[in-house]
Design an enzyme around this catalytic site. Structure first.
Site, PDB file in Angstrom:
ATOM      1  N   HIS A   1      32.534  36.714  33.724  1.00 31.52           N
ATOM      2  CA  HIS A   1      33.959  37.025  33.871  1.00 31.52           C
ATOM      3  C   HIS A   1      34.689  36.951  32.528  1.00 31.52           C
ATOM      4  O   HIS A   1      35.821  37.425  32.424  1.00 31.52           O
ATOM      5  CB  HIS A   1      34.573  36.013  34.847  1.00 31.52           C
ATOM      6  CG  HIS A   1      35.510  36.598  35.859  1.00 31.52           C
ATOM      7  ND1 HIS A   1      35.608  37.941  36.165  1.00 31.52           N
ATOM      8  CD2 HIS A   1      36.431  35.981  36.668  1.00 31.52           C
ATOM      9  CE1 HIS A   1      36.512  38.120  37.106  1.00 31.52           C
ATOM     10  NE2 HIS A   1      37.035  36.954  37.422  1.00 31.52           N
TER      11      HIS A   1
ATOM     12  N   ASN B   1      43.374  35.431  37.634  1.00 31.89           N
ATOM     13  CA  ASN B   1      44.248  36.049  38.635  1.00 31.89           C
ATOM     14  C   ASN B   1      45.738  35.954  38.282  1.00 31.89           C
ATOM     15  O   ASN B   1      46.570  36.479  39.006  1.00 31.89           O
ATOM     16  CB  ASN B   1      43.986  35.464  40.029  1.00 31.89           C
ATOM     17  CG  ASN B   1      44.201  33.975  40.089  1.00 31.89           C
ATOM     18  OD1 ASN B   1      44.294  33.307  39.063  1.00 31.89           O
ATOM     19  ND2 ASN B   1      44.279  33.443  41.295  1.00 31.89           N
TER      20      ASN B   1
ATOM     21  N   ASP C   1      35.388  42.575  32.696  1.00 33.73           N
ATOM     22  CA  ASP C   1      34.090  42.733  33.341  1.00 33.73           C
ATOM     23  C   ASP C   1      34.229  43.707  34.503  1.00 33.73           C
ATOM     24  O   ASP C   1      35.285  43.828  35.110  1.00 33.73           O
ATOM     25  CB  ASP C   1      33.577  41.373  33.839  1.00 33.73           C
ATOM     26  CG  ASP C   1      34.536  40.696  34.816  1.00 33.73           C
ATOM     27  OD1 ASP C   1      35.714  40.494  34.446  1.00 33.73           O
ATOM     28  OD2 ASP C   1      34.125  40.381  35.945  1.00 33.73           O
TER      29      ASP C   1
ATOM     30  N   ASN D   1      40.718  40.764  40.058  1.00 33.82           N
ATOM     31  CA  ASN D   1      41.963  39.993  40.151  1.00 33.82           C
ATOM     32  C   ASN D   1      42.802  40.011  38.877  1.00 33.82           C
ATOM     33  O   ASN D   1      44.025  39.956  38.939  1.00 33.82           O
ATOM     34  CB  ASN D   1      41.672  38.556  40.573  1.00 33.82           C
ATOM     35  CG  ASN D   1      41.251  38.476  42.023  1.00 33.82           C
ATOM     36  OD1 ASN D   1      41.648  39.302  42.846  1.00 33.82           O
ATOM     37  ND2 ASN D   1      40.430  37.505  42.355  1.00 33.82           N
TER      38      ASN D   1
END
Length: 191
Positions: free
Chosen positions: A25, A72, A97, A118
């Site tokens: 991520h 997020n 990603d 997100n």
């Protein structure tokens, strides 16, 4: 965009903290870290709740950023940076990603949906969809592994063998976008 002479904002998406540093991520953080290294810039804390490094890529002013919120909530710091630098949304590049691309595949694009990501969802909610993206492929989780578990795991030993090359090529793609424009960069880097 040709007449815009303000800074481009290149925002690497990731999660702050050492425990996330090598996660899939966090490929966005890895790419902006390399870009900062290439231009000899150091990250510093900015009031936007991001770490930023400023410099030039191919004669263009650039602000490299790593939001220090969790993924997020990336939209808040990104919007604060855009407002601070008075940059149009089209001068924003989100590096992130992408599950729907094979490992190390790249796609540059302008606009589009968030594809369940997100970080993009947060940015799009704040700024709308009309910003550039560099989608860095991480592939899909094996078997029935949960997507959240997969993206928050470090790259596998096999993936790590190509990780430096992948990050390097991703940084090259951002540089090409800024210096050659979207179409030419897509022709070279979209796989």
């Amino acid at each position: 965009m040709n007449d815009y002479d303000g800074p481009w904002l290149v925002v690497g998406l990731g999660n702050p903290g050492d425990e996330y540093a090598r996660n899939r991520h966090n490929i966005g953080f890895m790419v902006v870290d390399l870009l900062a290294q290439r231009i000899g810039a150091r990250f510093k804390t900015h009031k936007s709740r991001a770490q930023i490094a400023e410099g030039r890529i191919g004669g263009k002013r650039v602000v490299l950023a790593k939001p220090m919120t969790f993924m997020n909530l990336s939209g808040g710091p990104t919007t604060a940076l855009r407002d601070f630098y008075k940059a149009p949304t089209s001068a924003l590049v989100a590096v992130h990603d992408e599950l729907d691309l094979d490992y190390a595949a790249l796609r540059l694009k302008l606009g589009g949906g968030d594809n369940g990501h997100n970080g993009l969802k947060s940015i799009t909610k704040s700024l709308g969809p009309d910003y550039h993206r560099l989608r860095c492929g991480i592939g899909r989780p094996p078997g029935r592994m949960d997507v959240a578990d997969f993206v928050l795991k470090d790259f596998s030993s096999t993936e790590r063998k190509e990780l430096d090359w992948f990050v390097d090529r991703s940084a090259d793609a951002v540089e090409a976008l800024l210096t050659e424009g979207l179409e030419r960069a897509q022709g070279t880097y979209n796989s």
